[in-house]
Write a protein that holds these residues in place. Sequence first.
Motif, short mmCIF file in Angstrom:
data_model
loop_
_atom_site.label_atom_id
_atom_site.label_comp_id
_atom_site.label_asym_id
_atom_site.label_seq_id
_atom_site.Cartn_x
_atom_site.Cartn_y
_atom_site.Cartn_z
N VAL A 103 -35.93 -7.87 79.36
CA VAL A 103 -34.89 -6.86 79.46
C VAL A 103 -34.89 -6.09 78.14
N VAL A 104 -35.20 -4.80 78.21
CA VAL A 104 -35.21 -3.93 77.04
C VAL A 104 -34.21 -2.82 77.32
N ALA A 105 -33.10 -2.84 76.59
CA ALA A 105 -32.05 -1.86 76.88
C ALA A 105 -31.34 -1.42 75.60
N HIS A 106 -31.18 -0.13 75.47
CA HIS A 106 -30.46 0.45 74.34
C HIS A 106 -28.97 0.31 74.61
N ALA A 107 -28.25 -0.20 73.61
CA ALA A 107 -26.82 -0.47 73.79
C ALA A 107 -26.06 -0.04 72.53
N PRO A 108 -25.82 1.27 72.37
CA PRO A 108 -25.17 1.75 71.15
C PRO A 108 -23.65 1.63 71.14
N SER A 109 -23.05 1.17 72.22
CA SER A 109 -21.60 1.07 72.29
C SER A 109 -21.20 -0.26 72.93
N ASN B 31 -19.51 -0.74 75.62
CA ASN B 31 -19.71 -0.68 77.07
C ASN B 31 -21.18 -0.78 77.44
N THR B 32 -22.07 -0.11 76.71
CA THR B 32 -23.49 -0.21 77.05
C THR B 32 -24.04 -1.60 76.71
N LEU B 33 -23.45 -2.25 75.71
CA LEU B 33 -23.82 -3.64 75.44
C LEU B 33 -23.40 -4.52 76.62
N ARG B 34 -22.26 -4.25 77.20
CA ARG B 34 -21.83 -5.00 78.39
C ARG B 34 -22.84 -4.83 79.53
N LEU B 35 -23.40 -3.64 79.68
CA LEU B 35 -24.39 -3.40 80.74
C LEU B 35 -25.64 -4.24 80.50
N ARG B 36 -26.15 -4.22 79.27
CA ARG B 36 -27.34 -5.00 78.94
C ARG B 36 -27.08 -6.49 79.15
N GLU B 37 -25.94 -6.97 78.68
CA GLU B 37 -25.61 -8.38 78.83
C GLU B 37 -25.41 -8.77 80.30
N ALA B 38 -24.88 -7.86 81.09
CA ALA B 38 -24.71 -8.13 82.53
C ALA B 38 -26.07 -8.25 83.21
N ALA B 39 -27.00 -7.38 82.86
CA ALA B 39 -28.35 -7.46 83.44
C ALA B 39 -28.99 -8.80 83.08
N ARG B 40 -28.85 -9.20 81.82
CA ARG B 40 -29.39 -10.49 81.38
C ARG B 40 -28.72 -11.65 82.11
N ALA B 41 -27.41 -11.60 82.21
CA ALA B 41 -26.67 -12.68 82.87
C ALA B 41 -27.06 -12.80 84.34
N GLY B 42 -27.24 -11.68 85.02
CA GLY B 42 -27.67 -11.72 86.41
C GLY B 42 -29.04 -12.36 86.54
N ALA B 43 -29.95 -11.99 85.66
CA ALA B 43 -31.29 -12.57 85.68
C ALA B 43 -31.25 -14.07 85.38
N ASP B 44 -30.37 -14.45 84.46
CA ASP B 44 -30.27 -15.86 84.08
C ASP B 44 -29.79 -16.76 85.22
N GLU B 45 -29.22 -16.18 86.25
CA GLU B 45 -28.76 -16.97 87.40
C GLU B 45 -29.90 -17.48 88.27
N ILE B 46 -31.10 -16.94 88.07
CA ILE B 46 -32.24 -17.31 88.91
C ILE B 46 -33.08 -18.36 88.19
N ALA B 47 -33.16 -19.54 88.81
CA ALA B 47 -33.97 -20.62 88.25
C ALA B 47 -35.43 -20.22 88.34
N GLY B 48 -36.21 -20.69 87.41
CA GLY B 48 -37.64 -20.39 87.45
C GLY B 48 -38.01 -19.09 86.76
N VAL B 49 -37.02 -18.39 86.23
CA VAL B 49 -37.28 -17.15 85.50
C VAL B 49 -36.64 -17.26 84.12
N GLU B 50 -37.45 -17.05 83.11
CA GLU B 50 -36.96 -17.02 81.73
C GLU B 50 -36.67 -15.56 81.40
N THR B 51 -35.52 -15.30 80.82
CA THR B 51 -35.13 -13.94 80.47
C THR B 51 -35.17 -13.76 78.96
#
Length: 153
Positions: free
Chosen positions: A8-14, A16-36
């Motif tokens: 996950v490569v995401a620019h997060a200058p604020s 709220n945009t940090l929340r978006l990047r962290e949400a994408a990471r958190a969603g990915a982290d819910e899937i076993a067998g995938v390292e984020t």
Amino acid sequence: MTTKRLLVVAHAPSPNTLRLREAARAGADEIAGVETLCLAPLATTPDDVLGAHAILIGTTENLGYMSGALKDFFDRCYYPCLERTQGLPYVLYVRAGSDGTGARRSVESVATGLRWRKVQEPLILRGEWREDFVDACRELGMAMAAGLEAGIF
């Protein structure tokens, strides 16, 4: 079974945009067998891309273009990755104050040059901030990781 890696490569200058990047990471982290691996564009190296099985890209819309930080990431990684990452599955989200088309087009142009494979249409988060943007990024991360784990891409 080999663990798949989603970058996950995401620019997060604020905040709220940090929340978006962290949400994408958190969603990915819910899937076993995938390292984020979740990084800011300026911290991402060509080796990070070369070690990934798929990539989720996030950017703000800056003057109708991708963020400067994401452009820097592409400038540093383009040639080291060009011949070695063809077909890399990717997805994009854009936090757009206006329509997001310029930012989308700029990222897609570079991804096309790299011969990466877009696995779904970009998520364009337009206009004033809405809390459902966070949920949309979480779902995007989860879907990308689930597709990777299932071998769909």
